[in-house]
Design a protein around this motif. Structure first.
Motif, PDB file in Angstrom:
ATOM      1  N   SER A 175      -9.600  13.077  11.756  1.00 61.87           N
ATOM      2  CA  SER A 175     -10.542  13.105  10.641  1.00 61.87           C
ATOM      3  C   SER A 175      -9.819  13.621   9.405  1.00 61.87           C
ATOM      4  O   SER A 175      -8.871  14.395   9.509  1.00 61.87           O
ATOM      5  CB  SER A 175     -11.745  13.993  10.958  1.00 61.87           C
ATOM      6  OG  SER A 175     -11.335  15.329  11.155  1.00 61.87           O
ATOM      7  N   GLY A 176     -10.239  13.127   8.236  1.00 60.56           N
ATOM      8  CA  GLY A 176      -9.622  13.562   6.991  1.00 60.56           C
ATOM      9  C   GLY A 176      -9.124  12.397   6.162  1.00 60.56           C
ATOM     10  O   GLY A 176      -9.716  11.319   6.163  1.00 60.56           O
ATOM     11  N   ASP A 177      -8.004  12.596   5.468  1.00 68.27           N
ATOM     12  CA  ASP A 177      -7.386  11.584   4.615  1.00 68.27           C
ATOM     13  C   ASP A 177      -6.027  11.214   5.184  1.00 68.27           C
ATOM     14  O   ASP A 177      -5.210  12.095   5.459  1.00 68.27           O
ATOM     15  CB  ASP A 177      -7.213  12.104   3.187  1.00 68.27           C
ATOM     16  CG  ASP A 177      -8.536  12.436   2.520  1.00 68.27           C
ATOM     17  OD1 ASP A 177      -9.492  11.664   2.721  1.00 68.27           O
ATOM     18  OD2 ASP A 177      -8.615  13.453   1.815  1.00 68.27           O
ATOM     19  N   VAL A 178      -5.777   9.906   5.322  1.00 65.25           N
ATOM     20  CA  VAL A 178      -4.542   9.437   5.934  1.00 65.25           C
ATOM     21  C   VAL A 178      -3.851   8.449   4.982  1.00 65.25           C
ATOM     22  O   VAL A 178      -4.482   7.522   4.490  1.00 65.25           O
ATOM     23  CB  VAL A 178      -4.830   8.760   7.291  1.00 65.25           C
ATOM     24  CG1 VAL A 178      -3.562   8.220   7.909  1.00 65.25           C
ATOM     25  CG2 VAL A 178      -5.504   9.734   8.244  1.00 65.25           C
ATOM     26  N   LEU A 179      -2.561   8.655   4.747  1.00 61.84           N
ATOM     27  CA  LEU A 179      -1.732   7.761   3.939  1.00 61.84           C
ATOM     28  C   LEU A 179      -0.551   7.334   4.804  1.00 61.84           C
ATOM     29  O   LEU A 179       0.218   8.180   5.268  1.00 61.84           O
ATOM     30  CB  LEU A 179      -1.234   8.478   2.682  1.00 61.84           C
ATOM     31  CG  LEU A 179      -0.317   7.708   1.755  1.00 61.84           C
ATOM     32  CD1 LEU A 179      -1.033   6.483   1.181  1.00 61.84           C
ATOM     33  CD2 LEU A 179       0.171   8.593   0.633  1.00 61.84           C
ATOM     34  N   ILE A 180      -0.429   6.022   5.063  1.00 64.36           N
ATOM     35  CA  ILE A 180       0.569   5.524   6.011  1.00 64.36           C
ATOM     36  C   ILE A 180       1.229   4.248   5.508  1.00 64.36           C
ATOM     37  O   ILE A 180       0.776   3.646   4.536  1.00 64.36           O
ATOM     38  CB  ILE A 180      -0.083   5.224   7.378  1.00 64.36           C
ATOM     39  CG1 ILE A 180      -1.265   4.269   7.181  1.00 64.36           C
ATOM     40  CG2 ILE A 180      -0.499   6.477   8.080  1.00 64.36           C
ATOM     41  CD1 ILE A 180      -1.875   3.760   8.445  1.00 64.36           C
ATOM     42  N   SER A 181       2.273   3.815   6.205  1.00 61.60           N
ATOM     43  CA  SER A 181       2.866   2.501   5.973  1.00 61.60           C
ATOM     44  C   SER A 181       2.441   1.534   7.067  1.00 61.60           C
ATOM     45  O   SER A 181       2.082   0.398   6.805  1.00 61.60           O
ATOM     46  CB  SER A 181       4.391   2.596   5.941  1.00 61.60           C
ATOM     47  OG  SER A 181       4.801   3.241   4.765  1.00 61.60           O
ATOM     48  N   LYS A 182       2.488   1.991   8.330  1.00 60.43           N
ATOM     49  CA  LYS A 182       2.096   1.162   9.473  1.00 60.43           C
ATOM     50  C   LYS A 182       1.200   1.981  10.391  1.00 60.43           C
ATOM     51  O   LYS A 182       1.357   3.193  10.493  1.00 60.43           O
ATOM     52  CB  LYS A 182       3.331   0.718  10.259  1.00 60.43           C
ATOM     53  CG  LYS A 182       4.284  -0.137   9.475  1.00 60.43           C
ATOM     54  CD  LYS A 182       5.527  -0.416  10.300  1.00 60.43           C
ATOM     55  CE  LYS A 182       6.633  -0.959   9.419  1.00 60.43           C
ATOM     56  NZ  LYS A 182       7.920  -0.940  10.099  1.00 60.43           N
ATOM     57  N   LEU A 183       0.273   1.285  11.085  1.00 57.53           N
ATOM     58  CA  LEU A 183      -0.679   1.962  11.950  1.00 57.53           C
ATOM     59  C   LEU A 183      -0.793   1.240  13.282  1.00 57.53           C
ATOM     60  O   LEU A 183      -0.924   0.020  13.327  1.00 57.53           O
ATOM     61  CB  LEU A 183      -2.059   2.009  11.270  1.00 57.53           C
ATOM     62  CG  LEU A 183      -3.216   2.609  12.054  1.00 57.53           C
ATOM     63  CD1 LEU A 183      -2.968   4.093  12.334  1.00 57.53           C
ATOM     64  CD2 LEU A 183      -4.514   2.435  11.272  1.00 57.53           C
ATOM     65  N   SER A 184      -0.767   2.014  14.371  1.00 57.36           N
ATOM     66  CA  SER A 184      -0.975   1.488  15.712  1.00 57.36           C
ATOM     67  C   SER A 184      -2.045   2.343  16.373  1.00 57.36           C
ATOM     68  O   SER A 184      -1.894   3.566  16.467  1.00 57.36           O
ATOM     69  CB  SER A 184       0.328   1.559  16.514  1.00 57.36           C
ATOM     70  OG  SER A 184       0.101   1.216  17.852  1.00 57.36           O
ATOM     71  N   VAL A 185      -3.147   1.712  16.810  1.00 60.76           N
ATOM     72  CA  VAL A 185      -4.257   2.450  17.398  1.00 60.76           C
ATOM     73  C   VAL A 185      -4.577   1.893  18.779  1.00 60.76           C
ATOM     74  O   VAL A 185      -4.837   0.703  18.924  1.00 60.76           O
ATOM     75  CB  VAL A 185      -5.520   2.361  16.507  1.00 60.76           C
ATOM     76  CG1 VAL A 185      -6.655   3.177  17.107  1.00 60.76           C
ATOM     77  CG2 VAL A 185      -5.232   2.814  15.091  1.00 60.76           C
TER      78      VAL A 185
END
Length: 133
Positions: free
Chosen positions: A92-102
């Motif tokens: 939870s919160g704020d996320v800044l990424i380049s790539k995401l794997s869930v």
């Protein structure tokens, strides 16, 4: 020049482990990797990877190159490369990424922004428009 390259490689190999029954409140800065199985409240800055284990919990701000999360995170997360969320992750919160794997089952209740994506999409659209016109 050669010795600088060797020193940089040695620094990246550092591994910092925060154990299961350990609790830290404060700011942590390192050039090496972190594995967190305990509890951290504060800021973590590293040029390496942050791994939050299944029993790990972080609340605060994390800035890193890569992150693998199995446990809990709340706050600001900035990942320069790849963020991997395992099925047991709770974010939870704020996320800044380049790539995401869930992985299926992960709880991802955060505001998410991807770096560089807008520029790539805009360039792709303008190229397609030129071809069809």
């Amino acid at each position: 020049m050669f010795s600088e390259k060797k020193d940089k490689q040695l620094q990246v190999l550092e591994r910092n482990i925060i154990g299961k029954n350990t609790s830290i409140i404060g700011d942590i800065k390192s050039e090496g990797d972190f594995r967190i199985d305990g509890k951290v409240e504060g800021t973590i800055e590293t040029e390496g990877r942050v791994v939050i284990g299944n029993s790990g919990s972080v609340s605060g701000k994390v800035t890193c190159q890569n992150a693998d999360i199995e446990g809990k995170f709340s706050g600001e997360l900035s990942v320069n490369s790849l963020l991997t969320l395992k099925s047991t992750a709770k974010i939870s919160g704020d996320v800044l990424i380049s790539k995401l794997s869930v992985e299926p089952g992960a709880d991802f209740n955060a505001t998410c922004a991807m770096k560089g994506t807008v520029k790539e999409l805009n360039n792709g659209k303008s190229k397609k428009a030129e071809k069809t016109a």
